[in-house]
Design an enzyme around this catalytic site. Sequence first.
Site, PDB file in Angstrom:
ATOM      1  CB  CYS A  30      -0.892  -0.126   1.394  1.00  0.00           C
ATOM      2  SG  CYS A  30      -1.485   1.507   1.748  1.00  0.00           S
ATOM      3  CB  CYS A  33       0.656   1.644   3.852  1.00  0.00           C
ATOM      4  SG  CYS A  33      -1.334   1.250   4.030  1.00  0.00           S
TER       5      CYS A  33
END
Length: 102
Positions: A30, A33
Amino acid sequence: MSVLSVNKNNFNEVVSSSKPVLLDFYADWCGPCQMVKPLLSEIAQEYPQVVVGKVNVDEEMELAQKFSVVSIPMLVVMKDGRIAAQAVGYRDKEQILDLLGI
């Protein structure tokens, strides 16, 4: 203090802390993230009054389901073992500190 890796084995111990707990539900793949990751490290170093933990949703599916994670990154602030605040998506450092009430 460093960022703790949280899993089903240490989850109860981490969230039962007398300090506020910031949990980051993330995945290695991600992008947003990965952008939040260094901010959490800074917060963990600069604010020892907060426990910062990360939960890999690919490895800890039970915890992700428990928190109804449908999108990541998802930040959850827990106080006294209960959810006090949460946010989904990228947040800058100031927004994360606001979430923590700092």
